[in-house]
Structure formats: structure tokens, C-alpha cells
Design a protein around this motif. Structure first.
Motif, PDB file in Angstrom:
ATOM      1  N   LEU A  61      -0.285   1.466   9.806  1.00  0.00           N
ATOM      2  CA  LEU A  61       0.485   2.514  10.002  1.00  0.00           C
ATOM      3  C   LEU A  61       0.036   3.453   8.874  1.00  0.00           C
ATOM      4  O   LEU A  61      -0.071   3.079   7.862  1.00  0.00           O
ATOM      5  CB  LEU A  61       1.812   2.490   9.842  1.00  0.00           C
ATOM      6  N   HIS A  75       9.546   4.410   7.504  1.00  0.00           N
ATOM      7  CA  HIS A  75       8.202   5.016   7.410  1.00  0.00           C
ATOM      8  C   HIS A  75       8.202   6.231   7.037  1.00  0.00           C
ATOM      9  O   HIS A  75       9.293   7.062   7.569  1.00  0.00           O
ATOM     10  CB  HIS A  75       7.667   4.877   8.857  1.00  0.00           C
ATOM     11  N   PRO A 116       7.193   3.283  15.144  1.00  0.00           N
ATOM     12  CA  PRO A 116       6.558   2.932  13.979  1.00  0.00           C
ATOM     13  C   PRO A 116       6.652   1.345  13.799  1.00  0.00           C
ATOM     14  O   PRO A 116       5.724   0.585  13.485  1.00  0.00           O
ATOM     15  CB  PRO A 116       7.188   3.753  12.991  1.00  0.00           C
TER      16      PRO A 116
END
Ligand code: ADP
Ligand code: MG
Length: 262
Positions: free
Chosen positions: A261, A230, A251
């Protein structure tokens, strides 16, 4: 993007002979330290340490724009990191060792040649002689069910067929390590299944697979180990047996829960 076999040798600092990986040593573990990739003031990949050592399939999962493709391109040596070191079996890679890894991209990369010649060319690039090349190409055409289209230009095949051929070509040189960057993301379910079966068979034969996907189902079907990314960072690296029920990072938890996300 060009396919591995046709690229210039890996760009790295010259090394003392003894430091260079020889053809007898394993490429694993694949490790990275202090690995960054920046453009301007944007840090697109920022990974302190990474070690991929286990057999089977390591899946790199994460949302769009996480840096998955950049990471796999860095590991395969297609792009040069801004900082950091990448090692294979504890040593920097050289051209010979580089020939023992292959990559398949999101969109199939076919040469303007026949189906058979796409396979033969990859073998030639590995130094396989003419007679053996002909024999191995014939065998691969049968294995992939491509005998009837062997002389047809590869680019006239359907997208799914081209990607199967790209996989067959990548595996034709019997690499130890294969990088796959979302090879099924533009394919229909049937072609996806065919590619997944090829991946699973390769893993069974002992090929180490490092595969990017954003598809949770695919990660679950194929993965033995999960890496989650991420914002250019690695948020966790977890055995698949734990990842889907007990992801360690927020995440990954949100992603598995179906959240988008940002
Ligand atoms: N060559 C490049 N130059 C500049 N920015 C790039 C380049 N390649 C990718 N990016 C950017 O880096 C981020 C990560 O890209 P990428 O690795 O392709 O993500 P993913 O594969 O996880 O979807 C994205 O914001 C993308 O726009
Ligand atoms: Mg990508």
C-alpha cells in the motif's frame, strides 16, 4: 522513548473531581472522538470516532507510516492530540487510572539497572512497599526465567530477553490495559513466540491488549478484533472472525492480498 512508569502525569485539562476516573471504574470502553495529530500542514492521524470496548486483543494493523504508532501513543497519553478527546470508561483519565495501563515499545527500554531492579523500580513507581516489592520481584524473576541473571545489568541481555523483561515489567503492576507497539518486530522467531505467549497469557488473565502489528500472521494468531489503518485514518474495525475472510475496506483487502500500500 521512556517507559510509562517514569513519565510525568498525563497532560490534560484540569477537571472537576467528580469527572475524574476513580480506581474502581473500568478503563473500558476506550473511546476517541475527533482525534487528530498534525505537524505543520501534515495530518498524521485523523480519526472521527473509535471505541475499543471488547475484551481480548485488539490488533491495530496497517502498512508502514499508517499512523499506528502515533495512534497508540495518543491513546496512552504519551503525545497530546492536536484536536479531540480520549476517554476511558466514559471519563478523561487521571494519574491514578493511568497507572492501570502500561506500554511496551518496538525496542526494549531498559533502565541502567539490574534485571531485578528494572522490575522493582516499576513496582516502586506504583507505590508498592519495600517488602512486597522484594517478594513480587522474586516471583516475577522466576516466572520469567530470569533468576540466574537477576543481578546482571538489564542492558547486557539479548534483544529478545530485554523485550521479554519489558513485557514482564509492563505486566508486573497488573494493569487493566496494555498497549504494545510492534514488540516483536526486531526479534527472531523464538523470541517472537515467547512474547506472543506472554500476550496470550495476559489476555487469558483478563488484561485488555491493544497491539500494533504489521504482521498479518501475528494479527491472526493473537487478535480478537482488528482495526485497520491507512494514511492516518481508521478504515475499518472488524471482529477477527470476519476480518481475514471478509475485510470491509479496500486498503485492508489489498493489504491482506499481499499488495504494497502506498
Ligand atoms: N513526531 C513526529 N513528527 C512528525 N512526523 C511524525 C512523527 N511521528 C511520526 N511521524 C510521521 O507520521 C507518519 C505515521 O507514523 P507512525 O505512526 O510511526 O506510522 P506506523 O507506526 O504506522 O508505521 C509517518 O509518515 C511518520 O514519518
Ligand atoms: Mg510504528
Amino acid at each position: 522513548m521512556p517507559s510509562l512508569a517514569f513519565l510525568p502525569p498525563f497532560a490534560s485539562t484540569p477537571l472537576a473531581r467528580t469527572e475524574v476516573l476513580t480506581s474502581h471504574q473500568s478503563l473500558l470502553p476506550l473511546t476517541a472522538e475527533g482525534l487528530t495529530f498534525r505537524t505543520g500542514d501534515r495530518v498524521l492521524v485523523d480519526i472521527e470516532t473509535l471505541s475499543i470496548g471488547s475484551s481480548g486483543a485488539t490488533m491495530i494493523l496497517g502498512p508502514n507510516g499508517a499512523g499506528k504508532s502515533l495512534l497508540i501513543q495518543l491513546l496512552h497519553g504519551l503525545i497530546v492530540p492536536t484536536t479531540g478527546r480520549i476517554s476511558f470508561g466514559g471519563r478523561p483519565i487521571d494519574t491514578a487510572a493511568r497507572k492501570r495501563q502500561a506500554m511496551v515499545f518496538q525496542r526494549p527500554v531498559m533502565l541502567r539497572r539490574s534485571v531485578a531492579s528494572n522490575l522493582g523500580f516499576a513496582l516502586k513507581a506504583q507505590g508498592v512497599g519495600r517488602a512486597e516489592r522484594a517478594e513480587r520481584t522474586a516471583r516475577l524473576l522466576v516466572e520469567g526465567g530470569f533468576e540466574k541473571v537477576a543481578d546482571q545489568p538489564a542492558r547486557t541481555l539479548s534483544g529478545g530477553e530485554q523485550q521479554r523483561l519489558a513485557m514482564l515489567r509492563a505486566l508486573s503492576t497488573e494493569p487493566e490495559l496494555v498497549f504494545l507497539d510492534e514488540p516483536t518486530s526486531s526479534l527472531d522467531p523464538q523470541s517472537t513466540l515467547a512474547i506472543e505467549e506472554m500476550v496470550a497469557r495476559a489476555v487469558k488473565r483478563g488484561v485488555k491488549v491493544v497491539m500494533v502489528t504489521h504482521d498479518i500472521g501475528q494479527a491472526r494468531r493473537l487478535g480478537h478484533e482488528m482495526i485497520f489503518m491507512h494514511h492516518g485514518r481508521l478504515t475499518e474495525q472488524t471482529p477477527a472472525a470476519n476480518f481475514f475472510d471478509q475485510p470491509e475496506s479496500a486498503p485492508a483487502r489489498d493489504f491482506l492480498a499481499g499488495q504494497i500500500l502506498t
